[in-house]
Scaffold this active site. Structure first.
Site, PDB file in Angstrom:
ATOM      1  N   SER A  31       0.826  -1.206   0.000  1.00 30.34           N
ATOM      2  CA  SER A  31       0.000   0.000   0.000  1.00 30.34           C
ATOM      3  C   SER A  31       0.856   1.250   0.000  1.00 30.34           C
ATOM      4  O   SER A  31       1.779   1.377   0.807  1.00 30.34           O
ATOM      5  CB  SER A  31      -0.877   0.058   1.248  1.00 30.34           C
ATOM      6  OG  SER A  31      -1.630  -1.092   1.379  1.00 30.34           O
ATOM      7  N   HIS A  62      -4.329   0.049  -4.280  1.00 23.20           N
ATOM      8  CA  HIS A  62      -3.696  -1.114  -4.910  1.00 23.20           C
ATOM      9  C   HIS A  62      -4.204  -1.190  -6.341  1.00 23.20           C
ATOM     10  O   HIS A  62      -5.380  -1.463  -6.562  1.00 23.20           O
ATOM     11  CB  HIS A  62      -4.099  -2.407  -4.197  1.00 23.20           C
ATOM     12  CG  HIS A  62      -3.398  -2.617  -2.899  1.00 23.20           C
ATOM     13  ND1 HIS A  62      -2.362  -3.491  -2.749  1.00 23.20           N
ATOM     14  CD2 HIS A  62      -3.589  -2.063  -1.696  1.00 23.20           C
ATOM     15  CE1 HIS A  62      -1.941  -3.467  -1.500  1.00 23.20           C
ATOM     16  NE2 HIS A  62      -2.679  -2.611  -0.837  1.00 23.20           N
ATOM     17  N   HIS A  84      -5.265  -9.550  -0.114  1.00 21.72           N
ATOM     18  CA  HIS A  84      -5.073  -9.875   1.297  1.00 21.72           C
ATOM     19  C   HIS A  84      -6.139 -10.886   1.736  1.00 21.72           C
ATOM     20  O   HIS A  84      -7.246 -10.905   1.179  1.00 21.72           O
ATOM     21  CB  HIS A  84      -5.232  -8.623   2.157  1.00 21.72           C
ATOM     22  CG  HIS A  84      -4.328  -7.494   1.759  1.00 21.72           C
ATOM     23  ND1 HIS A  84      -4.611  -6.677   0.687  1.00 21.72           N
ATOM     24  CD2 HIS A  84      -3.159  -7.053   2.290  1.00 21.72           C
ATOM     25  CE1 HIS A  84      -3.643  -5.784   0.572  1.00 21.72           C
ATOM     26  NE2 HIS A  84      -2.748  -5.981   1.520  1.00 21.72           N
ATOM     27  N   TYR A  86      -7.851 -10.621   4.345  1.00 20.04           N
ATOM     28  CA  TYR A  86      -9.017  -9.912   4.901  1.00 20.04           C
ATOM     29  C   TYR A  86     -10.046  -9.529   3.841  1.00 20.04           C
ATOM     30  O   TYR A  86     -11.175  -9.176   4.165  1.00 20.04           O
ATOM     31  CB  TYR A  86      -8.612  -8.682   5.722  1.00 20.04           C
ATOM     32  CG  TYR A  86      -7.924  -7.578   4.948  1.00 20.04           C
ATOM     33  CD1 TYR A  86      -8.612  -6.801   4.021  1.00 20.04           C
ATOM     34  CD2 TYR A  86      -6.578  -7.301   5.160  1.00 20.04           C
ATOM     35  CE1 TYR A  86      -7.975  -5.796   3.314  1.00 20.04           C
ATOM     36  CE2 TYR A  86      -5.931  -6.296   4.466  1.00 20.04           C
ATOM     37  CZ  TYR A  86      -6.641  -5.554   3.541  1.00 20.04           C
ATOM     38  OH  TYR A  86      -6.006  -4.578   2.838  1.00 20.04           O
ATOM     39  N   GLU A  87      -9.653  -9.602   2.571  1.00 23.08           N
ATOM     40  CA  GLU A  87     -10.630  -9.336   1.510  1.00 23.08           C
ATOM     41  C   GLU A  87     -11.538 -10.556   1.294  1.00 23.08           C
ATOM     42  O   GLU A  87     -12.482 -10.490   0.513  1.00 23.08           O
ATOM     43  CB  GLU A  87      -9.915  -8.978   0.206  1.00 23.08           C
ATOM     44  CG  GLU A  87      -9.147  -7.677   0.287  1.00 23.08           C
ATOM     45  CD  GLU A  87      -8.304  -7.426  -0.966  1.00 23.08           C
ATOM     46  OE1 GLU A  87      -8.880  -7.113  -2.011  1.00 23.08           O
ATOM     47  OE2 GLU A  87      -7.073  -7.568  -0.880  1.00 23.08           O
ATOM     48  N   ALA A 114       3.011  -1.792   4.014  1.00 27.78           N
ATOM     49  CA  ALA A 114       2.769  -0.713   4.969  1.00 27.78           C
ATOM     50  C   ALA A 114       2.552  -1.381   6.316  1.00 27.78           C
ATOM     51  O   ALA A 114       1.921  -2.435   6.393  1.00 27.78           O
ATOM     52  CB  ALA A 114       1.524   0.056   4.561  1.00 27.78           C
ATOM     53  N   MET A 218      -0.887  -6.585   7.823  1.00 31.29           N
ATOM     54  CA  MET A 218      -1.906  -7.562   7.422  1.00 31.29           C
ATOM     55  C   MET A 218      -1.513  -8.317   6.147  1.00 31.29           C
ATOM     56  O   MET A 218      -2.390  -8.802   5.427  1.00 31.29           O
ATOM     57  CB  MET A 218      -3.244  -6.836   7.184  1.00 31.29           C
ATOM     58  CG  MET A 218      -3.733  -6.043   8.374  1.00 31.29           C
ATOM     59  SD  MET A 218      -5.216  -5.109   7.957  1.00 31.29           S
ATOM     60  CE  MET A 218      -5.315  -4.000   9.387  1.00 31.29           C
ATOM     61  N   SER A 219      -0.227  -8.381   5.874  1.00 30.00           N
ATOM     62  CA  SER A 219       0.173  -9.041   4.612  1.00 30.00           C
ATOM     63  C   SER A 219       1.492  -9.790   4.816  1.00 30.00           C
ATOM     64  O   SER A 219       1.868 -10.115   5.935  1.00 30.00           O
ATOM     65  CB  SER A 219       0.326  -7.987   3.509  1.00 30.00           C
ATOM     66  OG  SER A 219       1.416  -7.139   3.791  1.00 30.00           O
ATOM     67  N   ASN A 242       2.098   4.533  10.165  1.00 26.90           N
ATOM     68  CA  ASN A 242       1.429   5.079  11.353  1.00 26.90           C
ATOM     69  C   ASN A 242       1.995   4.383  12.580  1.00 26.90           C
ATOM     70  O   ASN A 242       2.561   3.287  12.457  1.00 26.90           O
ATOM     71  CB  ASN A 242      -0.094   4.809  11.278  1.00 26.90           C
ATOM     72  CG  ASN A 242      -0.391   3.323  11.131  1.00 26.90           C
ATOM     73  OD1 ASN A 242      -0.316   2.768  10.038  1.00 26.90           O
ATOM     74  ND2 ASN A 242      -0.669   2.677  12.226  1.00 26.90           N
ATOM     75  N   HIS A 254      -6.746   4.623   7.007  1.00 28.08           N
ATOM     76  CA  HIS A 254      -6.103   4.020   5.834  1.00 28.08           C
ATOM     77  C   HIS A 254      -5.508   5.101   4.926  1.00 28.08           C
ATOM     78  O   HIS A 254      -4.478   4.880   4.279  1.00 28.08           O
ATOM     79  CB  HIS A 254      -7.098   3.149   5.054  1.00 28.08           C
ATOM     80  CG  HIS A 254      -6.505   2.506   3.836  1.00 28.08           C
ATOM     81  ND1 HIS A 254      -5.479   1.581   3.906  1.00 28.08           N
ATOM     82  CD2 HIS A 254      -6.746   2.680   2.511  1.00 28.08           C
ATOM     83  CE1 HIS A 254      -5.134   1.205   2.683  1.00 28.08           C
ATOM     84  NE2 HIS A 254      -5.886   1.864   1.818  1.00 28.08           N
TER      85      HIS A 254
END
Ligand code: HPA
Length: 282
Positions: A31, A62, A84, A86-87, A114, A218-219, A242, A254
């Site tokens: 990201s 993306h 990902h 989470y998708e 990220a 998350m990746s 962050n 995000h």
């Protein structure tokens, strides 16, 4: 999982039919880092939607295309965007592009992401070389029947495989030394992966700090697991977009992920562009 192998071969064959050079280096852009793909000279750009069986990202920031060509004379395959778990994608889909990069001929993978910073001494905007990971996503991309044909070199593709040098110490040293030459410190850090898509709670971040994590995201971990199964060498780079929940009082958005990516873009691009020929000859 013969089917997965056949699908990965058909995706690789399709990509080969579009472009002559055999990529040696795969790059997955996380990201906010997607613009790096513009460094590819004489690019062949293939939307993921054209490639058989390739999953497509649903996330803002993306773009979802594979860019093949050269950077500093090295044949590369750059993934501008990834999917990902989470998708809602199964890990076989999340890691499908990594399998395809290996089948195309990539012996090294630069995986970027990220991440939230867990330690105050790794501030927002830092680039970090991932030294190791903690997989708390609750699953493992190598789950299921083993497929030894994914091996790209001898003694890989096995049911059980070593993860003690998942992030190549030699590649990390190259990156740290190059950053020093460019006048900045590339810190090393342990990346802890969660499933997402919610950001973490402050209590989770305190727990992760106790576990030894420096970064949260998350990746990446599943792509790295699959890369190591195949015998691909990995360099992992995180951009701290962050501070993780509770480290400061700020709320995480995000949009910050994308904005910080833009700000650090030049440093990231200069580092990677200088590193790529060194990796190719290492
Ligand atoms: N947590 C998880 N994933 C992330 C974060 C975070 O704080 N920042 C960017 N990706």
């Amino acid at each position: 999982m013969t089917d997965l192998y056949a699908k990965a071969q058909s995706a690789a064959n399709f990509i080969r039919s579009k472009t002559p050079p055999t990529p040696r280096l795969g790059i997955i852009l996380g990201s906010g880092l997607g613009n790096f793909a513009s460094q590819v000279s004489e690019p062949t750009t293939i939307p993921y939607s054209d490639i058989p069986h390739f999953p497509q990202s649903t996330v803002v920031g993306h773009s979802g295309q594979l860019v093949l060509g050269h950077i500093a004379g090295v044949p590369v395959a750059v993934m501008q965007g990834r999917v990902h778990a989470y998708e809602g994608y199964p890990l076989s889909a999340v890691t499908f592009p990594t399998r395809v990069l290996g089948l195309l001929g990539c012996t090294t993978l630069i995986v970027t992401n990220a991440a939230g910073g867990i330690r105050p001494n790794i501030p927002q905007g830092s680039l970090v070389a991932i030294s190791d990971h903690i997989n708390l996503t609750g699953s493992n991309a190598a789950l299921g029947p083993n497929e030894p044909r994914f091996a790209i070199k001898p003694s890989t593709g096995e049911r059980f495989f070593d993860m003690s040098t998942a992030y190549s110490p030699a590649l990390r040293t190259l990156a740290i030394d190059e950053a020093a030459r460019q006048g900045f410190t590339l810190t090393e850090g342990v990346y802890l992966a969660v499933l997402g898509p919610s950001f973490e709670t402050p209590a989770e971040i305190r727990a992760f700090r106790t576990l030894g994590a420096d970064l949260v995201g998350m990746s990446t971990v599943h792509e790295v697991i699959v890369a190591r199964h195949m015998g691909i060498e990995v360099l992992g780079l995180s951009l701290v977009t962050n501070m993780a929940a509770g480290v400061t009082n700020e709320i995480i958005h995000h949009e910050d992920v994308i904005e910080i990516g833009r700000r650090v873009e030049r440093q990231f691009t200069t580092l990677l562009t200088a590193l790529i020929p060194q990796i190719a000859t290492s």
